[in-house]
Design a protein around this motif. Structure first.
Motif, mmCIF file in Angstrom:
data_model
loop_
_atom_site.group_PDB
_atom_site.id
_atom_site.type_symbol
_atom_site.label_atom_id
_atom_site.label_comp_id
_atom_site.label_asym_id
_atom_site.label_seq_id
_atom_site.Cartn_x
_atom_site.Cartn_y
_atom_site.Cartn_z
ATOM 1 N N GLN A 33 70.573 62.061 -5.733
ATOM 2 C CA GLN A 33 69.785 62.130 -6.967
ATOM 3 C C GLN A 33 70.102 63.440 -7.665
ATOM 4 O O GLN A 33 69.868 64.517 -7.119
ATOM 5 C CB GLN A 33 68.290 62.032 -6.677
ATOM 6 C CG GLN A 33 67.436 61.899 -7.933
ATOM 7 C CD GLN A 33 65.989 61.569 -7.621
ATOM 8 O OE1 GLN A 33 65.374 62.156 -6.750
ATOM 9 N NE2 GLN A 33 65.425 60.595 -8.344
ATOM 10 N N SER B 264 76.885 52.935 2.326
ATOM 11 C CA SER B 264 76.042 51.898 2.882
ATOM 12 C C SER B 264 76.620 51.513 4.243
ATOM 13 O O SER B 264 77.828 51.256 4.348
ATOM 14 C CB SER B 264 76.031 50.696 1.937
ATOM 15 O OG SER B 264 75.198 49.681 2.415
ATOM 16 N N PHE C 7 68.748 60.839 -11.693
ATOM 17 C CA PHE C 7 69.486 59.592 -11.533
ATOM 18 C C PHE C 7 69.871 59.414 -10.069
ATOM 19 O O PHE C 7 70.492 60.289 -9.472
ATOM 20 C CB PHE C 7 70.729 59.592 -12.417
ATOM 21 C CG PHE C 7 71.511 58.320 -12.369
ATOM 22 C CD1 PHE C 7 72.890 58.340 -12.255
ATOM 23 C CD2 PHE C 7 70.880 57.084 -12.434
ATOM 24 C CE1 PHE C 7 73.620 57.154 -12.207
ATOM 25 C CE2 PHE C 7 71.599 55.900 -12.388
ATOM 26 C CZ PHE C 7 72.979 55.946 -12.269
ATOM 27 N N LEU C 8 69.500 58.263 -9.511
ATOM 28 C CA LEU C 8 69.705 57.970 -8.100
ATOM 29 C C LEU C 8 70.916 57.062 -7.956
ATOM 30 O O LEU C 8 70.944 55.956 -8.503
ATOM 31 C CB LEU C 8 68.452 57.277 -7.572
ATOM 32 C CG LEU C 8 68.159 57.246 -6.088
ATOM 33 C CD1 LEU C 8 68.077 58.631 -5.504
ATOM 34 C CD2 LEU C 8 66.865 56.498 -5.840
ATOM 35 N N ILE D 152 74.004 55.347 -5.321
ATOM 36 C CA ILE D 152 74.417 55.036 -3.963
ATOM 37 C C ILE D 152 75.712 55.783 -3.626
ATOM 38 O O ILE D 152 76.615 55.909 -4.447
ATOM 39 C CB ILE D 152 74.625 53.510 -3.765
ATOM 40 C CG1 ILE D 152 75.017 53.181 -2.319
ATOM 41 C CG2 ILE D 152 75.643 52.963 -4.752
ATOM 42 C CD1 ILE D 152 73.917 53.412 -1.329
ATOM 43 N N TYR E 121 71.554 53.778 4.283
ATOM 44 C CA TYR E 121 72.238 54.228 3.067
ATOM 45 C C TYR E 121 72.071 55.734 2.874
ATOM 46 O O TYR E 121 71.113 56.327 3.355
ATOM 47 C CB TYR E 121 71.618 53.558 1.829
ATOM 48 C CG TYR E 121 71.377 52.079 1.937
ATOM 49 C CD1 TYR E 121 70.251 51.583 2.574
ATOM 50 C CD2 TYR E 121 72.286 51.168 1.395
ATOM 51 C CE1 TYR E 121 70.012 50.230 2.681
ATOM 52 C CE2 TYR E 121 72.047 49.807 1.485
ATOM 53 C CZ TYR E 121 70.917 49.349 2.130
ATOM 54 O OH TYR E 121 70.687 47.995 2.229
ATOM 55 N N TYR F 182 71.899 58.058 -0.661
ATOM 56 C CA TYR F 182 71.870 58.126 -2.109
ATOM 57 C C TYR F 182 71.849 59.594 -2.524
ATOM 58 O O TYR F 182 71.328 60.444 -1.821
ATOM 59 C CB TYR F 182 70.594 57.465 -2.667
ATOM 60 C CG TYR F 182 70.540 55.964 -2.580
ATOM 61 C CD1 TYR F 182 70.066 55.328 -1.431
ATOM 62 C CD2 TYR F 182 70.934 55.171 -3.657
ATOM 63 C CE1 TYR F 182 69.996 53.956 -1.361
ATOM 64 C CE2 TYR F 182 70.859 53.786 -3.592
ATOM 65 C CZ TYR F 182 70.387 53.191 -2.438
ATOM 66 O OH TYR F 182 70.320 51.818 -2.371
ATOM 67 N N GLU G 166 81.022 54.481 -2.407
ATOM 68 C CA GLU G 166 81.086 54.442 -3.861
ATOM 69 C C GLU G 166 81.734 55.694 -4.423
ATOM 70 O O GLU G 166 81.071 56.682 -4.647
ATOM 71 C CB GLU G 166 79.669 54.291 -4.435
ATOM 72 C CG GLU G 166 79.104 52.904 -4.305
ATOM 73 C CD GLU G 166 79.580 51.967 -5.391
ATOM 74 O OE1 GLU G 166 80.071 52.450 -6.412
ATOM 75 O OE2 GLU G 166 79.471 50.754 -5.199
ATOM 76 N N ILE H 80 80.293 50.156 2.304
ATOM 77 C CA ILE H 80 80.610 50.586 0.953
ATOM 78 C C ILE H 80 80.716 52.098 0.894
ATOM 79 O O ILE H 80 79.979 52.809 1.550
ATOM 80 C CB ILE H 80 79.563 50.106 -0.075
ATOM 81 C CG1 ILE H 80 80.015 50.490 -1.478
ATOM 82 C CG2 ILE H 80 78.195 50.706 0.219
ATOM 83 C CD1 ILE H 80 79.167 49.917 -2.572
#
Lengths: 113, 112
Positions: A37, A48, A42-43, A45, A33, A35, A58, A56
């Motif tokens: 931050q 993936s 705030f973390l 995604i 993955y 991510y 996002e 995925i």
């Protein structure tokens, strides 16, 4: 041995440039993955990947393109960097089956000037 | 999107005090995880809770999963400066199959 490693740790660049962040895991996991931050911790995604296939994406701008040359690597390429891309980017991996416990890399702090 | 709300957002306490951090959602999760993140590092998994009503202990940390599997709590007894960090709860993102949705975290500072 480091389980999930990322390079570079810090990346400072100008707006409009193209940059890449590399990630490798030696855990034998099937899923990796990316991510992001933000400055408020705030973390979220971004991508993936399972066995080198994207599963995925996002709502990430198409300036961001993940590349998985093999199951142990997931790189993130970013085109035309913008100020808002400044953040800490974390790579993670997890085994495919069972409870999805994730192992994170140390992060790459990207600063766009 | 399955949102996870954490409270409090910030917590500053003295060494030896007890504290509880909450993680709430309107969605049901098959499992919830708690991570701790220290400055300059990635999150590290503390525990996964799976069964509604489950209680897990990790030394001075007690984790509980709500009966309805929509919420969880983390209780720390006799906090120590080494407990300082960002505590994150996370649940599986049903749209991704594997990725996690994270709460916004609780930043804990324990002073001697």
């Amino acid at each position: 041995d480091t389980a999930v490693s990322q390079t570079p740790k810090y990346l400072v660049t100008q707006m409009g440039n193209d940059k890449s962040i590399k990630c490798e895991q030696n855990l034998g996991h099937d899923t990796m993955y990316w991510y992001k931050q933000d400055s408020k911790k705030f973390l979220k995604i971004m991508f993936s990947y399972n066995n080198k296939e994207l599963i995925i994406n996002e709502t990430v701008p198409n300036r961001f393109s993940p590349k998985s040359p093999d199951k142990a690597h997931l790189n993130l390429h970013i085109n035309s960097l913008e100020l808002g891309d400044s953040a800490v980017y974390f790579c993670a991996s997890s085994p495919i089956a069972g409870i999805n416990e994730q192992f994170f890399g140390p992060g790459t702090r990207l600063t766009v000037l | 999107t399955q949102l996870l709300e954490q409270s409090p957002q910030f917590l500053s306490i003295q060494e030896g005090e007890n504290l509880t951090v909450y993680c709430n959602s309107s969605s049901v999760f098959s499992s919830l995880q708690w991570y701790r993140q220290e400055p300059g590092e990635g999150p590290v998994l503390l525990v996964t809770v799976v069964t509604g009503g489950e209680v897990k202990k990790l030394k001075r940390l007690t984790f509980q999963f709500g009966d309805a599997r929509k919420d969880s709590s983390l209780h720390i007894t006799a906090a120590q400066p080494g407990d300082t960090g960002l505590y994150l709860c996370a649940g599986e993102n049903s749209n991704s199959g594997y990725a996690l949705n994270f709460g916004k975290g609780t930043s804990l500072l324990v002073t001697p």
